[in-house]
Design a protein around this motif. Structure first.
Motif, PDB file in Angstrom:
ATOM      1  N   PHE A 156      36.938 -11.928 -25.466  1.00 50.17           N
ATOM      2  CA  PHE A 156      37.307 -11.703 -26.857  1.00 50.17           C
ATOM      3  C   PHE A 156      36.386 -10.616 -27.416  1.00 50.17           C
ATOM      4  O   PHE A 156      35.166 -10.774 -27.425  1.00 50.17           O
ATOM      5  N   LEU A 157      36.969  -9.502 -27.852  1.00 51.21           N
ATOM      6  CA  LEU A 157      36.184  -8.355 -28.301  1.00 51.21           C
ATOM      7  C   LEU A 157      36.339  -8.159 -29.802  1.00 51.21           C
ATOM      8  O   LEU A 157      37.443  -8.260 -30.333  1.00 51.21           O
ATOM      9  N   MET A 158      35.233  -7.872 -30.474  1.00 50.87           N
ATOM     10  CA  MET A 158      35.284  -7.658 -31.924  1.00 50.87           C
ATOM     11  C   MET A 158      34.459  -6.451 -32.312  1.00 50.87           C
ATOM     12  O   MET A 158      33.314  -6.325 -31.894  1.00 50.87           O
ATOM     13  N   ASP A 159      35.054  -5.603 -33.129  1.00 47.27           N
ATOM     14  CA  ASP A 159      34.369  -4.400 -33.594  1.00 47.27           C
ATOM     15  C   ASP A 159      34.168  -4.492 -35.103  1.00 47.27           C
ATOM     16  O   ASP A 159      35.101  -4.293 -35.866  1.00 47.27           O
ATOM     17  N   GLU A 160      32.961  -4.831 -35.524  1.00 50.56           N
ATOM     18  CA  GLU A 160      32.615  -4.941 -36.950  1.00 50.56           C
ATOM     19  C   GLU A 160      33.659  -5.746 -37.731  1.00 50.56           C
ATOM     20  O   GLU A 160      34.111  -5.295 -38.795  1.00 50.56           O
ATOM     21  N   PRO A 161      34.028  -6.946 -37.266  1.00 52.08           N
ATOM     22  CA  PRO A 161      35.145  -7.643 -37.923  1.00 52.08           C
ATOM     23  C   PRO A 161      34.806  -8.192 -39.305  1.00 52.08           C
ATOM     24  O   PRO A 161      35.706  -8.573 -40.033  1.00 52.08           O
ATOM     25  N   LEU A 162      33.525  -8.199 -39.679  1.00 53.60           N
ATOM     26  CA  LEU A 162      33.147  -8.793 -40.957  1.00 53.60           C
ATOM     27  C   LEU A 162      32.711  -7.764 -41.988  1.00 53.60           C
ATOM     28  O   LEU A 162      32.325  -8.111 -43.100  1.00 53.60           O
ATOM     29  N   SER A 163      32.774  -6.495 -41.624  1.00 53.31           N
ATOM     30  CA  SER A 163      32.166  -5.487 -42.509  1.00 53.31           C
ATOM     31  C   SER A 163      32.956  -5.273 -43.795  1.00 53.31           C
ATOM     32  O   SER A 163      32.432  -4.703 -44.743  1.00 53.31           O
ATOM     33  N   ASN A 164      34.214  -5.755 -43.846  1.00 47.59           N
ATOM     34  CA  ASN A 164      34.974  -5.620 -45.084  1.00 47.59           C
ATOM     35  C   ASN A 164      34.855  -6.832 -46.003  1.00 47.59           C
ATOM     36  O   ASN A 164      35.513  -6.901 -47.029  1.00 47.59           O
ATOM     37  N   LEU A 165      34.027  -7.793 -45.602  1.00 51.77           N
ATOM     38  CA  LEU A 165      33.873  -9.004 -46.426  1.00 51.77           C
ATOM     39  C   LEU A 165      32.632  -8.894 -47.306  1.00 51.77           C
ATOM     40  O   LEU A 165      31.669  -8.217 -46.952  1.00 51.77           O
ATOM     41  N   ASP A 166      32.662  -9.626 -48.428  1.00 52.34           N
ATOM     42  CA  ASP A 166      31.452  -9.634 -49.255  1.00 52.34           C
ATOM     43  C   ASP A 166      30.391 -10.523 -48.592  1.00 52.34           C
ATOM     44  O   ASP A 166      30.676 -11.262 -47.656  1.00 52.34           O
ATOM     45  N   ALA A 167      29.156 -10.423 -49.098  1.00 57.85           N
ATOM     46  CA  ALA A 167      28.011 -11.029 -48.412  1.00 57.85           C
ATOM     47  C   ALA A 167      28.183 -12.530 -48.184  1.00 57.85           C
ATOM     48  O   ALA A 167      27.866 -13.040 -47.107  1.00 57.85           O
ATOM     49  N   LYS A 168      28.720 -13.228 -49.172  1.00 57.32           N
ATOM     50  CA  LYS A 168      28.837 -14.678 -49.069  1.00 57.32           C
ATOM     51  C   LYS A 168      29.837 -15.059 -47.966  1.00 57.32           C
ATOM     52  O   LYS A 168      29.550 -15.897 -47.110  1.00 57.32           O
ATOM     53  N   LEU A 169      30.999 -14.420 -48.017  1.00 59.48           N
ATOM     54  CA  LEU A 169      32.021 -14.688 -47.008  1.00 59.48           C
ATOM     55  C   LEU A 169      31.534 -14.313 -45.618  1.00 59.48           C
ATOM     56  O   LEU A 169      31.831 -14.973 -44.627  1.00 59.48           O
ATOM     57  N   ARG A 170      30.769 -13.225 -45.548  1.00 60.06           N
ATOM     58  CA  ARG A 170      30.287 -12.744 -44.262  1.00 60.06           C
ATOM     59  C   ARG A 170      29.380 -13.785 -43.605  1.00 60.06           C
ATOM     60  O   ARG A 170      29.501 -14.075 -42.420  1.00 60.06           O
ATOM     61  N   GLY A 171      28.489 -14.372 -44.429  1.00 57.24           N
ATOM     62  CA  GLY A 171      27.600 -15.408 -43.908  1.00 57.24           C
ATOM     63  C   GLY A 171      28.380 -16.586 -43.354  1.00 57.24           C
ATOM     64  O   GLY A 171      28.086 -17.091 -42.265  1.00 57.24           O
ATOM     65  N   GLN A 172      29.396 -16.992 -44.084  1.00 60.86           N
ATOM     66  CA  GLN A 172      30.225 -18.118 -43.667  1.00 60.86           C
ATOM     67  C   GLN A 172      30.991 -17.775 -42.383  1.00 60.86           C
ATOM     68  O   GLN A 172      31.064 -18.574 -41.450  1.00 60.86           O
ATOM     69  N   ALA A 173      31.530 -16.564 -42.353  1.00 60.96           N
ATOM     70  CA  ALA A 173      32.332 -16.155 -41.203  1.00 60.96           C
ATOM     71  C   ALA A 173      31.480 -16.044 -39.933  1.00 60.96           C
ATOM     72  O   ALA A 173      31.938 -16.359 -38.835  1.00 60.96           O
ATOM     73  N   ARG A 174      30.227 -15.635 -40.088  1.00 67.07           N
ATOM     74  CA  ARG A 174      29.310 -15.575 -38.935  1.00 67.07           C
ATOM     75  C   ARG A 174      29.175 -16.939 -38.300  1.00 67.07           C
ATOM     76  O   ARG A 174      29.281 -17.088 -37.077  1.00 67.07           O
ATOM     77  N   THR A 175      28.913 -17.937 -39.147  1.00 67.20           N
ATOM     78  CA  THR A 175      28.757 -19.299 -38.641  1.00 67.20           C
ATOM     79  C   THR A 175      30.037 -19.766 -37.966  1.00 67.20           C
ATOM     80  O   THR A 175      30.007 -20.360 -36.882  1.00 67.20           O
ATOM     81  N   GLU A 176      31.159 -19.478 -38.593  1.00 68.90           N
ATOM     82  CA  GLU A 176      32.444 -19.915 -38.031  1.00 68.90           C
ATOM     83  C   GLU A 176      32.708 -19.281 -36.673  1.00 68.90           C
ATOM     84  O   GLU A 176      33.184 -19.943 -35.749  1.00 68.90           O
ATOM     85  N   LEU A 177      32.409 -17.993 -36.559  1.00 72.99           N
ATOM     86  CA  LEU A 177      32.665 -17.315 -35.285  1.00 72.99           C
ATOM     87  C   LEU A 177      31.736 -17.832 -34.188  1.00 72.99           C
ATOM     88  O   LEU A 177      32.150 -17.999 -33.040  1.00 72.99           O
TER      89      LEU A 177
END
Ligand code: ADP
Ligand code: ADP
Length: 226
Positions: A156-177
Protein backbone atom coordinates in the motif's frame (compact mmCIF):
# COMPACT_ATOMS: atom_id res chain seq x y z
CA UNK A 1 13.15 -11.73 0.65
CA UNK A 2 9.42 -11.10 0.83
CA UNK A 3 8.59 -7.43 0.93
CA UNK A 4 10.24 -4.84 -1.25
CA UNK A 5 13.82 -4.51 -2.45
CA UNK A 6 15.33 -1.52 -4.22
CA UNK A 7 18.69 -2.61 -5.64
CA UNK A 8 21.00 0.13 -6.89
CA UNK A 9 18.10 2.02 -8.42
CA UNK A 10 18.71 5.27 -10.26
CA UNK A 11 16.41 7.63 -12.09
CA UNK A 12 17.59 10.05 -14.69
CA UNK A 13 14.85 12.10 -16.32
CA UNK A 14 14.82 12.79 -20.04
CA UNK A 15 16.35 16.24 -19.46
CA UNK A 16 19.38 14.56 -17.85
CA UNK A 17 18.49 15.38 -14.26
CA UNK A 18 19.39 12.57 -11.86
CA UNK A 19 16.54 12.55 -9.32
CA UNK A 20 17.43 9.27 -7.55
CA UNK A 21 21.00 8.03 -7.12
CA UNK A 22 22.08 4.48 -6.27
CA UNK A 23 19.09 3.78 -4.06
CA UNK A 24 19.30 0.59 -1.95
CA UNK A 25 16.53 -0.31 0.48
CA UNK A 26 14.86 -3.44 1.81
CA UNK A 27 11.37 -3.11 3.25
CA UNK A 28 9.93 -5.98 5.30
CA UNK A 29 6.55 -7.50 4.56
CA UNK A 30 4.76 -6.00 7.57
CA UNK A 31 6.63 -2.73 7.81
CA UNK A 32 5.33 0.80 7.86
CA UNK A 33 8.20 2.47 6.04
CA UNK A 34 8.18 6.25 5.85
CA UNK A 35 10.28 7.93 3.19
CA UNK A 36 11.00 11.45 4.42
CA UNK A 37 13.01 14.40 3.12
CA UNK A 38 12.69 17.95 1.80
CA UNK A 39 10.66 18.84 -1.27
CA UNK A 40 12.40 17.80 -4.49
CA UNK A 41 14.71 15.19 -2.90
CA UNK A 42 13.32 12.30 -4.98
CA UNK A 43 10.66 10.72 -2.72
CA UNK A 44 7.81 10.77 -5.22
CA UNK A 45 10.08 9.57 -8.01
CA UNK A 46 11.12 6.57 -5.86
CA UNK A 47 7.51 5.76 -5.00
CA UNK A 48 6.41 6.10 -8.62
CA UNK A 49 9.15 3.70 -9.74
CA UNK A 50 7.93 1.21 -7.13
CA UNK A 51 4.37 1.68 -8.37
CA UNK A 52 5.39 1.23 -12.01
CA UNK A 53 4.28 4.75 -12.90
CA UNK A 54 7.82 5.84 -13.77
CA UNK A 55 10.52 3.79 -15.47
CA UNK A 56 13.77 2.83 -13.74
CA UNK A 57 16.97 4.07 -15.41
CA UNK A 58 19.27 1.44 -13.86
CA UNK A 59 18.95 -1.12 -11.06
CA UNK A 60 16.16 -3.45 -9.98
CA UNK A 61 13.01 -3.41 -7.90
CA UNK A 62 11.56 -6.60 -6.38
CA UNK A 63 8.12 -7.01 -4.83
CA UNK A 64 7.74 -10.25 -2.85
CA UNK A 65 10.75 -11.81 -4.58
CA UNK A 66 9.53 -10.95 -8.06
CA UNK A 67 11.55 -8.54 -10.19
CA UNK A 68 9.04 -5.96 -11.37
CA UNK A 69 11.13 -3.68 -13.61
CA UNK A 70 9.08 -4.71 -16.62
CA UNK A 71 5.80 -5.51 -14.84
CA UNK A 72 2.93 -3.12 -15.59
CA UNK A 73 1.62 -1.05 -12.70
CA UNK A 74 -1.74 -2.85 -12.63
CA UNK A 75 0.02 -6.23 -12.30
CA UNK A 76 2.18 -5.29 -9.29
CA UNK A 77 -0.28 -6.14 -6.47
CA UNK A 78 -0.05 -2.61 -5.10
CA UNK A 79 -2.53 0.15 -4.38
CA UNK A 80 -1.72 3.82 -4.14
CA UNK A 81 -3.27 6.87 -2.51
CA UNK A 82 -2.25 10.22 -3.97
CA UNK A 83 -2.10 13.63 -2.35
CA UNK A 84 -5.07 14.75 -4.45
CA UNK A 85 -6.96 11.46 -3.76
CA UNK A 86 -8.04 11.34 -7.44
CA UNK A 87 -11.56 10.11 -6.64
CA UNK A 88 -13.86 9.72 -9.65
CA UNK A 89 -16.05 12.85 -9.37
CA UNK A 90 -19.08 11.47 -11.23
CA UNK A 91 -19.28 8.31 -9.11
CA UNK A 92 -20.70 7.83 -5.63
CA UNK A 93 -18.48 6.69 -2.76
CA UNK A 94 -19.86 3.18 -3.22
CA UNK A 95 -19.05 3.21 -6.94
CA UNK A 96 -15.59 4.65 -6.30
CA UNK A 97 -14.84 1.81 -3.92
CA UNK A 98 -16.42 -0.94 -6.01
CA UNK A 99 -14.88 0.16 -9.30
CA UNK A 100 -11.63 -1.80 -9.13
CA UNK A 101 -13.46 -4.91 -7.93
CA UNK A 102 -15.82 -4.57 -10.87
CA UNK A 103 -12.83 -4.45 -13.23
CA UNK A 104 -11.54 -7.66 -11.63
CA UNK A 105 -14.87 -9.35 -12.34
CA UNK A 106 -15.91 -9.65 -8.68
CA UNK A 107 -19.66 -10.43 -8.41
CA UNK A 108 -22.06 -7.62 -7.48
CA UNK A 109 -22.98 -9.39 -4.24
CA UNK A 110 -19.34 -9.68 -3.19
CA UNK A 111 -18.65 -6.09 -4.23
CA UNK A 112 -21.43 -4.94 -1.93
CA UNK A 113 -20.15 -7.07 0.94
CA UNK A 114 -16.58 -5.86 0.59
CA UNK A 115 -17.57 -2.19 0.25
CA UNK A 116 -19.71 -2.49 3.40
CA UNK A 117 -16.92 -4.16 5.35
CA UNK A 118 -14.24 -1.66 4.29
CA UNK A 119 -16.57 1.32 4.81
CA UNK A 120 -17.37 0.14 8.34
CA UNK A 121 -13.67 -0.33 9.07
CA UNK A 122 -13.06 3.31 8.07
CA UNK A 123 -16.23 4.83 9.55
CA UNK A 124 -17.64 5.98 6.20
CA UNK A 125 -20.63 3.64 5.92
CA UNK A 126 -23.06 6.57 6.08
CA UNK A 127 -21.44 8.24 3.05
CA UNK A 128 -21.77 5.53 0.42
CA UNK A 129 -24.42 7.35 -1.65
CA UNK A 130 -22.59 10.68 -1.76
CA UNK A 131 -20.46 12.10 -4.55
CA UNK A 132 -16.90 13.24 -3.72
CA UNK A 133 -17.85 16.93 -3.89
CA UNK A 134 -20.34 16.32 -1.05
CA UNK A 135 -17.55 15.14 1.27
CA UNK A 136 -15.20 16.96 3.61
CA UNK A 137 -11.44 16.69 3.13
CA UNK A 138 -11.13 14.12 5.91
CA UNK A 139 -13.95 12.05 4.44
CA UNK A 140 -12.37 12.12 0.99
CA UNK A 141 -9.10 10.95 2.48
CA UNK A 142 -10.85 7.96 4.05
CA UNK A 143 -12.66 7.11 0.85
CA UNK A 144 -9.35 7.19 -1.04
CA UNK A 145 -7.84 4.82 1.53
CA UNK A 146 -10.93 2.59 1.33
CA UNK A 147 -10.78 2.46 -2.44
CA UNK A 148 -7.17 1.30 -2.22
CA UNK A 149 -7.35 -1.29 0.58
CA UNK A 150 -10.55 -2.90 -0.69
CA UNK A 151 -8.46 -4.70 -3.31
CA UNK A 152 -6.41 -6.27 -0.52
CA UNK A 153 -3.06 -5.38 -2.10
CA UNK A 154 0.26 -6.78 -0.88
CA UNK A 155 1.70 -3.27 -0.79
CA UNK A 156 0.00 0.00 0.00
CA UNK A 157 1.67 3.21 -1.20
CA UNK A 158 0.84 6.74 -0.06
CA UNK A 159 2.21 10.04 -1.27
CA UNK A 160 1.54 12.87 1.22
CA UNK A 161 -2.05 11.68 1.74
CA UNK A 162 -2.67 13.97 4.72
CA UNK A 163 -1.17 17.22 3.49
CA UNK A 164 -4.56 18.65 2.49
CA UNK A 165 -6.03 18.17 5.96
CA UNK A 166 -5.99 20.66 8.80
CA UNK A 167 -3.72 19.97 11.78
CA UNK A 168 -6.37 18.38 13.99
CA UNK A 169 -7.66 16.00 11.32
CA UNK A 170 -4.11 15.17 10.30
CA UNK A 171 -3.24 14.04 13.83
CA UNK A 172 -6.30 11.82 13.94
CA UNK A 173 -5.67 10.41 10.48
CA UNK A 174 -2.07 9.52 11.40
CA UNK A 175 -3.28 7.40 14.29
CA UNK A 176 -5.94 5.78 12.13
CA UNK A 177 -3.50 4.88 9.38
CA UNK A 178 -1.01 3.42 11.87
CA UNK A 179 -3.77 1.34 13.45
CA UNK A 180 -4.98 0.24 10.02
CA UNK A 181 -1.51 -0.93 9.05
CA UNK A 182 -1.19 -2.93 12.26
CA UNK A 183 -4.58 -4.51 11.63
CA UNK A 184 -4.01 -5.32 7.96
CA UNK A 185 -0.38 -6.38 8.35
CA UNK A 186 0.27 -5.07 4.84
CA UNK A 187 3.48 -3.36 3.73
CA UNK A 188 2.94 0.40 3.86
CA UNK A 189 5.30 2.79 2.10
CA UNK A 190 4.50 6.36 2.98
CA UNK A 191 6.05 9.51 1.54
CA UNK A 192 6.10 12.78 3.45
CA UNK A 193 8.23 15.90 3.93
CA UNK A 194 6.88 16.17 7.48
CA UNK A 195 9.35 14.88 10.10
CA UNK A 196 6.74 14.69 12.84
CA UNK A 197 4.58 12.53 10.61
CA UNK A 198 7.54 10.29 9.88
CA UNK A 199 8.47 9.92 13.54
CA UNK A 200 4.95 9.17 14.73
CA UNK A 201 3.88 6.78 11.97
CA UNK A 202 6.87 4.81 10.72
CA UNK A 203 8.16 1.54 12.11
CA UNK A 204 11.28 2.57 10.15
CA UNK A 205 12.20 5.83 8.55
CA UNK A 206 14.24 6.30 5.38
CA UNK A 207 15.75 9.78 5.13
CA UNK A 208 16.42 11.13 1.63
CA UNK A 209 18.27 14.22 0.50
CA UNK A 210 19.14 15.36 -3.03
CA UNK A 211 18.40 11.98 -4.57
CA UNK A 212 20.44 10.05 -2.00
CA UNK A 213 19.17 7.75 0.75
CA UNK A 214 21.11 8.99 3.75
CA UNK A 215 19.90 6.94 6.68
CA UNK A 216 17.40 4.19 7.49
CA UNK A 217 16.49 3.68 11.13
CA UNK A 218 13.73 3.17 13.66
CA UNK A 219 12.12 6.32 15.09
CA UNK A 220 13.74 5.55 18.47
CA UNK A 221 17.25 5.44 17.02
CA UNK A 222 16.69 8.57 14.95
CA UNK A 223 15.37 10.39 18.00
CA UNK A 224 18.43 9.48 20.05
CA UNK A 225 21.01 10.07 17.28
CA UNK A 226 19.45 12.40 14.69
P1 ADP B 1 9.89 14.92 -3.90
O1 ADP B 1 8.81 13.91 -4.02
O2 ADP B 1 10.91 14.53 -2.87
O3 ADP B 1 9.38 16.30 -3.70
P2 ADP B 1 10.34 14.37 -6.70
O4 ADP B 1 10.65 12.93 -6.77
O5 ADP B 1 8.95 14.82 -7.06
O6 ADP B 1 10.74 14.92 -5.27
O7 ADP B 1 11.36 15.16 -7.61
C1 ADP B 1 12.75 14.98 -7.48
C2 ADP B 1 13.46 15.92 -8.40
O8 ADP B 1 13.23 15.51 -9.75
C3 ADP B 1 12.98 17.36 -8.32
O9 ADP B 1 14.11 18.18 -8.46
C4 ADP B 1 12.02 17.50 -9.50
O10 ADP B 1 11.97 18.80 -9.97
C5 ADP B 1 12.67 16.58 -10.50
N1 ADP B 1 11.69 16.00 -11.45
C6 ADP B 1 10.52 15.39 -11.15
N2 ADP B 1 9.88 14.97 -12.25
C7 ADP B 1 10.68 15.35 -13.27
C8 ADP B 1 10.57 15.21 -14.68
N3 ADP B 1 9.52 14.62 -15.25
N4 ADP B 1 11.59 15.71 -15.43
C9 ADP B 1 12.64 16.31 -14.85
N5 ADP B 1 12.80 16.46 -13.54
C10 ADP B 1 11.84 16.00 -12.76
P1 ADP C 1 4.66 16.53 -5.98
O1 ADP C 1 3.39 17.06 -5.43
O2 ADP C 1 4.74 15.03 -5.94
O3 ADP C 1 5.90 17.17 -5.44
P2 ADP C 1 5.32 17.96 -8.35
O4 ADP C 1 4.50 19.18 -8.25
O5 ADP C 1 6.76 17.96 -7.98
O6 ADP C 1 4.57 16.81 -7.54
O7 ADP C 1 5.22 17.35 -9.81
C1 ADP C 1 4.00 17.24 -10.50
C2 ADP C 1 4.29 16.63 -11.86
O8 ADP C 1 5.26 17.42 -12.60
C3 ADP C 1 4.86 15.23 -11.79
O9 ADP C 1 4.29 14.43 -12.80
C4 ADP C 1 6.35 15.40 -12.02
O10 ADP C 1 6.92 14.27 -12.65
C5 ADP C 1 6.38 16.62 -12.94
N1 ADP C 1 7.61 17.42 -12.70
C6 ADP C 1 8.06 17.86 -11.51
N2 ADP C 1 9.20 18.54 -11.65
C7 ADP C 1 9.46 18.56 -12.98
C8 ADP C 1 10.49 19.11 -13.77
N3 ADP C 1 11.53 19.76 -13.23
N4 ADP C 1 10.45 18.93 -15.11
C9 ADP C 1 9.44 18.26 -15.66
N5 ADP C 1 8.42 17.70 -14.97
C10 ADP C 1 8.43 17.85 -13.65
Amino acid sequence: MAGIVFEQVTKQYENGFEAVKNFNLEIGEQEFLVLVGPSGCGKTTSLRMLAGLESISTGNIYINDKRVNDVASKDRDIAMVFQSYALYPHMTVFENMAFSLDLQGVSKAEQKERVQKTATQLGIEALLDRKPKQLSGGQRQRVAVGRAIIRDPAVFLMDEPLSNLDAKLRGQARTELSDLQTKLGTTFVYVTHDQVEAMTMGTRIAVMNQGILQQVDTPQTLYERP
